[in-house]
Structures are given as C-alpha cells and as structure tokens.
Design a protein around this motif. Sequence first.
Motif, PDB file in Angstrom:
ATOM      1  N   ALA A  58     -23.897 -28.991  40.170  1.00  0.00           N
ATOM      2  CA  ALA A  58     -24.715 -27.890  40.691  1.00  0.00           C
ATOM      3  C   ALA A  58     -25.092 -28.250  42.124  1.00  0.00           C
ATOM      4  N   ASP A  59     -25.534 -27.242  42.895  1.00  0.00           N
ATOM      5  CA  ASP A  59     -25.921 -27.519  44.288  1.00  0.00           C
ATOM      6  C   ASP A  59     -27.429 -27.674  44.433  1.00  0.00           C
ATOM      7  N   ILE A  60     -28.150 -26.839  43.697  1.00  0.00           N
ATOM      8  CA  ILE A  60     -29.608 -26.896  43.726  1.00  0.00           C
ATOM      9  C   ILE A  60     -30.114 -26.732  42.297  1.00  0.00           C
ATOM     10  N   GLY A  61     -31.422 -26.917  42.095  1.00  0.00           N
ATOM     11  CA  GLY A  61     -31.954 -26.751  40.751  1.00  0.00           C
ATOM     12  C   GLY A  61     -33.469 -26.721  40.777  1.00  0.00           C
ATOM     13  N   ILE A  62     -34.036 -26.351  39.631  1.00  0.00           N
ATOM     14  CA  ILE A  62     -35.495 -26.328  39.522  1.00  0.00           C
ATOM     15  C   ILE A  62     -35.920 -27.293  38.415  1.00  0.00           C
ATOM     16  N   VAL A  63     -36.762 -28.261  38.780  1.00  0.00           N
ATOM     17  CA  VAL A  63     -37.275 -29.245  37.814  1.00  0.00           C
ATOM     18  C   VAL A  63     -38.748 -29.523  38.095  1.00  0.00           C
ATOM     19  N   GLY A  64     -39.412 -30.184  37.142  1.00  0.00           N
ATOM     20  CA  GLY A  64     -40.768 -30.642  37.395  1.00  0.00           C
ATOM     21  C   GLY A  64     -40.696 -31.805  38.382  1.00  0.00           C
ATOM     22  N   ARG A  65     -41.678 -31.878  39.262  1.00  0.00           N
ATOM     23  CA  ARG A  65     -41.673 -32.989  40.230  1.00  0.00           C
ATOM     24  C   ARG A  65     -41.711 -34.334  39.495  1.00  0.00           C
TER      25      ARG A  65
END
Length: 287
Positions: A65-72
């Motif tokens: 993947a190129d980007i993503g959303i996760v918890g810090r």
Amino acid sequence: MAQMLRIAIQKSGRLSEKSLEIIKKCGIKFGSDERVLKEQASNFPLEFLYVRDDDIPAYIRDGVADIGIVGRNEYDEQAIDLQVLRDLGFAKCRLSIAVPQNMQYTGLACLQGMRIATSYPNILGGILKEQGVQASFVQVSGSVEVTPAVGIADAICDLVSTGATLAMNGLKEVQAIYTSTAVMIGRKQIGSSEKEAILKRLMLRIDAVMRAASYKYVIFNLPEEHLDQVSHIVGGMKSPTVTRLMEAGWVSVQTVVAEDTFWDVFEQLKALGAQGILVTPIEKMTE
Ligand code: ATP
Ligand code: ZN
C-alpha cells in the motif's frame, strides 16, 4: 493503465468506520463492502486495501500500500520508518499503567523490578528508560488485564478508554503515559510522481474536510449599534457578512466560528443582545 494510489484501511475494528467516513466526505465514491479485501473508488484514482491494523505499517513500507490509517500507538510501537502525513484526531485513547487495587502507587519508579504485561514494549520501554526505571516485560497481544490475576505480571500497561474492564479484573488505572489518535501515514518517498500528485489532491480534500469539522457556520440577528463590537468577537474567514433586516436598527450577521471557542463567542454575542443564533455544520472549507 493510469496509476492509482493505494490506501490501507483497518478491515473491521475501531478505526474502520471513521476512516471510511473521512474519505467519503472527500467526495470519493466506493462501496466499502467489508467482504472484499480490495476495491477501487469510482471517481478518484484511489484503491482500498482492507487489512488488520497491525499489518498496515509494514504493507506501506513494502509497497503493498502507499498510505494508510492507523492508531499512532501502533505506528510508534512498530517504529517502521515512514512519515505521519496527518493527525486525523479520531480514535483517541490512552496507554496507561494499571496495578492491582490494593497496590500503593506513587509513580513510575514504583515499577522498578516488576513484571509488566503489555502489547506496547517499545513505547513503554522508551518511557521507563527515560525515567531510569528497570522492569521486565511480559509481552501479550490480548487480554492483558487478566495477567496480574493469573500471577504472570505485577502490573500492566494497556490502552484504556473507560477503565471498566480494569475494574472487573481488580485493577486500577494509576497513570496515563501516552495518548494516541488515528494518523494517516505514508512512505517518505511514495515512489512515482503520478502517485505523489494523487496524494496531494487527496490531502487537499482531507484538509478541507478536517478544517470544516473544526468550524461552525453561525448566523444571528443583532442590534446594528453593536456591530463594531461584534467584529472583535467573531473574525469570519475574511470578515463577517452583514445584511440589513426589514426591521430598522437590526442586522443579520453570518460568520464562521471555531468549534473550540464557540461557547465563549456565544456568551459574548448574547451579552451584546444577539438573537436567533443559528449554528450549522460546515461540510467543506478551504482557505
Ligand atoms: P485488528 O483486528 O485490525 O488487529 P485490533 O483489535 O488490533 O484490530 P482495535 O481494537 O480495533 O484493534 O483498535 C484499533 C486502534 O483503535 C488501536 O490501535 C487504537 O489506536 C484505537 N483504540 C483502541 N482502543 C480504543 C478505545 N477504547 N477508544 C478509542 N480508540 C481506541
Ligand atoms: Zn490490531
């Protein structure tokens, strides 16, 4: 075929809904069908990959993947060399130390020599090291809160939102050591100028959506004589819009107000004799 930017989103969990919501608000259309692993947006060069949140940083590093959303928390714990593109502000939670109800706790130094169960040995380890505290870690990936009761740990360090689960296991939260929100992450080098350009377009939209969420559109009626004072209270994007009412001596004022100052502004407007204060959300907002 034209290139697509690929975003990794948690398949099902605490981050999923809000992650998809923010992208939908960007006007990007897709099915968000949880049964599929991968899908494409119909009106933007974006491809979705639905995976476990733990896997997202490594997928980005490896180019899956190129980007993503996760918890810090997940990002910091894994310490994979990427960049935080945006702090998205949702999924707020804290990493806390919890100890048995009957244990006296006066600070991190109390943990010297103890066994601490956690899924976050890197984050916790870094903080304890700074404080000069030496402890051993019992690494578990779930049900951290049962470890003291079964005798394999003296204290725990885990994500907490209400503390109810802790109490059920005879523990008390004694110190928050770290706070986390969802972040959008990506490689430092995305890898192609085409993808860079798509990312830039996406970020422009995300910024507009986030800015809109932190402001309200406010309309109110005001005795004209107080108009001067109002401009000091509400800034607006340039300056407030003022229109004359049929009733002599009254004007209608339209402006935007930052969410976190709203109640202050509201009270000051009331004190100036403002009436019929209408507050509405803003869908999108650019500078
Ligand atoms: P997966 O199956 O994808 O591995 P998970 O069980 O690891 O899911 P979730 O419980 O869905 O993950 O939590 C994902 C993220 O949501 C956490 O890493 C954290 O950033 C955030 N989070 C965790 N607990 C809370 C909470 N109580 N309130 C708000 N956000 C939280
Ligand atoms: Zn996970």
